[in-house]
Enzyme design. Structure first.
Site, short mmCIF file in Angstrom:
data_model
loop_
_atom_site.label_atom_id
_atom_site.label_comp_id
_atom_site.label_asym_id
_atom_site.label_seq_id
_atom_site.Cartn_x
_atom_site.Cartn_y
_atom_site.Cartn_z
N SER A 60 0.81 -1.22 0.00
CA SER A 60 0.00 0.00 0.00
C SER A 60 0.84 1.27 0.00
CB SER A 60 -0.92 0.02 1.23
OG SER A 60 -1.83 -1.05 1.19
N GLY A 108 -3.36 -7.81 -12.29
CA GLY A 108 -4.42 -8.39 -13.10
C GLY A 108 -4.19 -8.14 -14.58
N ARG A 158 -37.17 -23.78 3.05
CA ARG A 158 -36.56 -24.84 3.87
C ARG A 158 -37.27 -24.92 5.22
NH1 ARG A 158 -34.70 -28.67 6.37
NH2 ARG A 158 -32.48 -29.17 6.63
N GLY A 213 -25.29 -26.90 5.17
CA GLY A 213 -24.41 -27.61 4.25
C GLY A 213 -24.66 -27.28 2.80
N THR A 270 -8.98 -5.98 0.31
CA THR A 270 -7.58 -5.56 0.28
C THR A 270 -7.13 -4.99 -1.07
OG1 THR A 270 -7.00 -7.90 -0.06
CG2 THR A 270 -6.71 -7.01 2.14
N GLU A 273 -7.46 -2.37 -4.37
CA GLU A 273 -7.79 -0.94 -4.42
C GLU A 273 -7.54 -0.29 -3.06
OE1 GLU A 273 -8.57 1.00 -7.03
OE2 GLU A 273 -8.24 -0.74 -8.28
N ASP A 296 -5.91 -1.65 1.06
CA ASP A 296 -6.32 -2.38 2.24
C ASP A 296 -7.26 -1.53 3.07
OD1 ASP A 296 -5.72 -2.76 5.33
OD2 ASP A 296 -5.42 -4.70 4.36
#
Length: 771
Positions: free
Chosen positions: A287, A320, A452, A537, A558, A560, A562
């Site tokens: 950073s 990236g 559910r 589950g 974290t 762009e 932290d």
């Protein structure tokens, strides 16, 4: 324009298909194929219909209006509900001669048009309603409304002023082309698929949205954040790949470059003919951008810059698009002569036309990650790589023909922060994407909890829906409320971001984006984890999306920046404004400060205020705002007093920072939470009285009371709340959860997540109940 019966037979389908101003690549091909199969269409009919499927040259407003006029003129009696195929066939009959009417009853004709409707996904009640509302709004035909509130109206409030662009983006990623199988885990295959998808988005004009029209864009940086927000409903590797290529690399060229760079690179960049990466972070400094090790040394005799990584730790880390890029925007120390002018960005070619690394370039794959394996992250080193000095992105710092450095911003520190501020759009986008991911998780968990069942009491014939358990409500409803109110704060931030593009002073929006990015990304990680657990589950299975949502968004906290580092930036901004108020206000500022201290002390010690447990008081927005403002002001005053005390003791500034670091984080979080509540209240208070306003107010109450109750330790320590009042807040929250429960299904439905993008099997397999 006079349309033939053949064209009229499919005109309702075309009208609704183009109603959201977008047809995906697959849909365009399907239309062309289906049109060729429809009997009774002349060659001219087919040519005209196919001409209307060109996304790059869509029907203009005049054509669209002519469609509407034809629909109004030839549509049959609609007193009884009809689908789009029925309407089109009856229009064709109405326009045909008496001898030709019967041909539209032919089964082959009807089947071909039905297949066209089905291929576009328009064979549903919503598509029919879109037609009725547009063409026959005077008949006041509306969708059936839920008892509590209108889902579509609520969605409109959440989508805000950018609803059309969000819809267009969602429409695109709904296409089969953008589907990624959950069992595709090979990173190389996944990366290639995501690369092709990113190129397809570029072909639709989404990549260049920030750029000016001459480079294929819309001059709308805010619009790019909207696209990013909507893309988060799909595959998150595509989201990040898109953000790296167009937001980071493209943003660097556009925001830090000048006319030469724009003319040379933007068109190719926006169409992704030039793939690039954003090479800022280094292994050794993370950073700490100011102290990056990579250098760019000016060689006057050659008119070049030499880019060099002096150590292994100077390698650019976790970059990236590193494996697919032809070029990198490299952040490095600019050295001219004997002087270091600090961090600047330089465009450095990485690979040749055959995608082979150029001399001096070394790229290493970061390998498999916790998530986002469709994004090609890598490490990059530079070994004395020479590039022309023209490759320096020189909006804030240039080297002239005489080898002299100059900058429109003389102060190096201000220049550094101005350059970083020009790239604040990344943090805005991550905040938007984080909340979208949280909404997806909430949609899965709440929809599942509405079907559910487990355990039954002696008085029940069926088992209990798990959303009826107070523990389940206590886990999910505060997170639901937070995603709603955060939506309004994010929209306000987007407005400020758009306004800041016309100003060189981006300090306010930079601090705001840093704070809300931190808050929103932590909200996403917490929400997704809670939703995963709430699904038991089932939530652990890849087929139910939560596993990938969790893995793919965890990095949001974290990258762009932290979050803990960003919150320190927020606190410093608050302290700077506080100091400036004193410098500008003189004696009056001191009086105001003392008055605030006295007022705060009065509220703090006021036994009635601290002990008032009446429900109407606890649900009063003034109590919520006053409480969150008090916390922020108290933390600010105490932090400034502590710092002043340390300074009087002549303590080293760095030691003061370390001693007060956690205090600064608390102040920043209090500031953000107060801001979010104010944004929500500003929006809700301006709404006309309606069931949607009441529904939003309920969630706002939950957000505020939950924020107070979660930090009850601090409020109790500072005598702002009594123990009895804290207990009363808990009881009011439990009651409010029960009020939310009947409408929980409607709340998540209003997120506007298309069915095609709701891929969790536990949501798809059975129809959820809403009661």
């Amino acid at each position: 324009m006079n349309y033939s019966p053949g064209v009229l037979s499919v005109l309702p389908i075309f009208y609704v298909g183009w109603a959201d101003s977008v047809l995906s690549p697959s849909e365009m091909q399907l239309i062309r194929n289906q049109v060729q199969k429809i009997p009774n269409l002349s060659i001219d009919d087919k040519k005209l219909l196919i001409s209307w499927t060109d996304q790059k040259n869509p029907p203009n407003a005049e054509t669209f209006e002519s469609w509407k006029q034809a629909l109004v003129e030839f549509s049959p009696d609609l007193s009884q509900r009809k689908n789009l195929v029925q309407i089109g066939l009856e229009m064709a009959k109405k326009a045909s001669s008496a001898s030709d009417k019967a041909i539209w009853d032919a089964p082959l004709v009807q089947q071909a048009i039905i297949e066209l409707e089905h291929s576009l996904g328009l064979d549903n009640s919503l598509s029919q309603q879109a037609f009725y509302n547009a063409i026959y709004s005077s008949q006041n035909i509306e969708l059936e409304k839920q008892d509590a509130f209108d889902v579509l109206k609520m969605q409109a409030h959440l989508d805000g002023p950018w609803a059309e662009l969000k819809t267009r983006t969602k429409k695109l990623i709904m296409d089969e082309f953008f589907r990624v199988p959950t069992d595709l885990r090979d990173k190389d295959a996944l990366r290639l698929k995501i690369l092709e998808q990113c190129k397809a988005l570029a072909e639709q004009g989404l990549g260049a949205y920030t750029f000016s029209e001459e480079y294929g864009g819309k001059s709308s940086p805010a619009g790019t954040t909207v696209i990013f927000e909507a893309l988060a409903m799909g595959n998150l590797s595509l989201l990040i790949k898109f953000g790296v290529q167009f937001g980071l690399f493209g943003g660097a060229v556009y925001s830090l470059g000048t006319a030469y760079h724009h003319k040379t690179y933007l068109e190719a960049l926006g169409s992704m003919k030039l793939a690039g990466c954003f090479a800022m972070t280094e292994t050794g400094h993370g950073s700490n951008v100011r102290d990056l090790e990579t250098t760019a040394t000016y060689i006057h005799e050659k008119g070049t810059l030499v880019i060099h990584s002096p150590t292994v730790t100077a390698g650019k880390e976790y970059i990236g698009n590193a494996l697919h890029s032809k070029m990198a925007a490299v952040f490095c120390q600019l050295i001219v002569g004997e002087e270091n002018h600090g961090i600047h960005a330089v465009l450095v070619p990485l690979r040749d036309e055959n995608h082979q690394e150029l001399p001096g370039i070394a790229v290493k794959d970061n390998g498999y990650k916790m998530g986002l394996n469709g994004v090609d992250n890598g490490r990059i080193w530079f070994d004395k790589v020479e590039v022309p000095v023209a490759n320096l992105l020189n909006k804030y710092g240039s080297i002239d023909e005489n080898g002299q450095y100059s900058s429109p911003i003389e102060n190096p520190s201000k220049r550094f922060f101005t350059m970083l501020g020009a790239l604040v759009g990344g943090r805005v986008s991550v905040a938007m994407g984080s909340n979208t991911a949280a909404k997806k998780a909430l949609d899965i968990a709440i929809s599942y909890a509405l079907k559910r069942r487990q355990f039954k009491t002696l008085s029940q014939e069926t088992e209990t829906l798990i959303l009826d358990y107070p523990t389940h409500q206590e886990r999910l409803f505060p997170l639901l409320a937070k995603s709603y109110v955060l939506s309004f704060a994010l929209e306000r931030m987007r407005e400020k971001f758009a306004d800041s593009m016309h100003s060189d002073d981006k300090r306010e929006v930079e601090a705001l984006a840093a704070g809300i990015k931190s808050y929103a990304s932590w909200h996403a990680t917490h929400t997704i984890q809670e939703c995963r657990e709430a699904c038991g589950g089932k939530g652990y299975l890849a087929e139910n999306e939560l596993a990938d949502l969790k893995a793919d968004t965890d990095i949001f906290t974290t990258f762009e920046g932290d979050n803990h580092v960003l919150l320190q930036l927020v606190a410093k901004s608050i302290l700077t404004e506080f100091k400036q108020e004193f410098n500008d206000g003189g004696y009056g500022a001191i009086v105001r400060h003392l008055f605030k201290r006295v007022s705060s002390e009065y509220i703090e010690k006021n036994p009635f205020s601290a002990r008032n447990t009446d429900a109407s008081h606890l649900l009063d927005v003034e109590f919520h705002l006053q409480t969150l403002r008090y916390r922020e002001e108290k933390l600010l005053f105490s932090l400034s007093d502590r710092m002043r005390s340390f300074l009087k003791k002549r303590m080293n500034p760095n030691d003061i920072f370390l001693r007060t670091q956690t205090h600064m984080i608390s102040l920043a979080m209090a500031n953000i939470e107060r801001y979010i509540l104010e944004c929500s209240n500003d929006f809700v208070s301006k709404m006309e009285d309606s069931s949607e306003k009441e529904a939003l107010l309920t969630l706002q109450n939950v957000f505020a009371l939950d924020a107070i109750y979660r930090d009850r330790g601090w409020f109790l320590e500072n005598d702002y709340l009594s123990g009895e009042k804290s207990k009363a807040i808990r009881k009011v929250l439990a009651k409010t959860y029960r009020d939310i429960r009947p409408n929980a299904g409607l709340y998540v439905k209003a997120f506007g997540i298309p069915e095609v993008l709701r891929n969790a099997e536990i949501v798809k397999r059975e129809q959820s109940v809403v009661n």
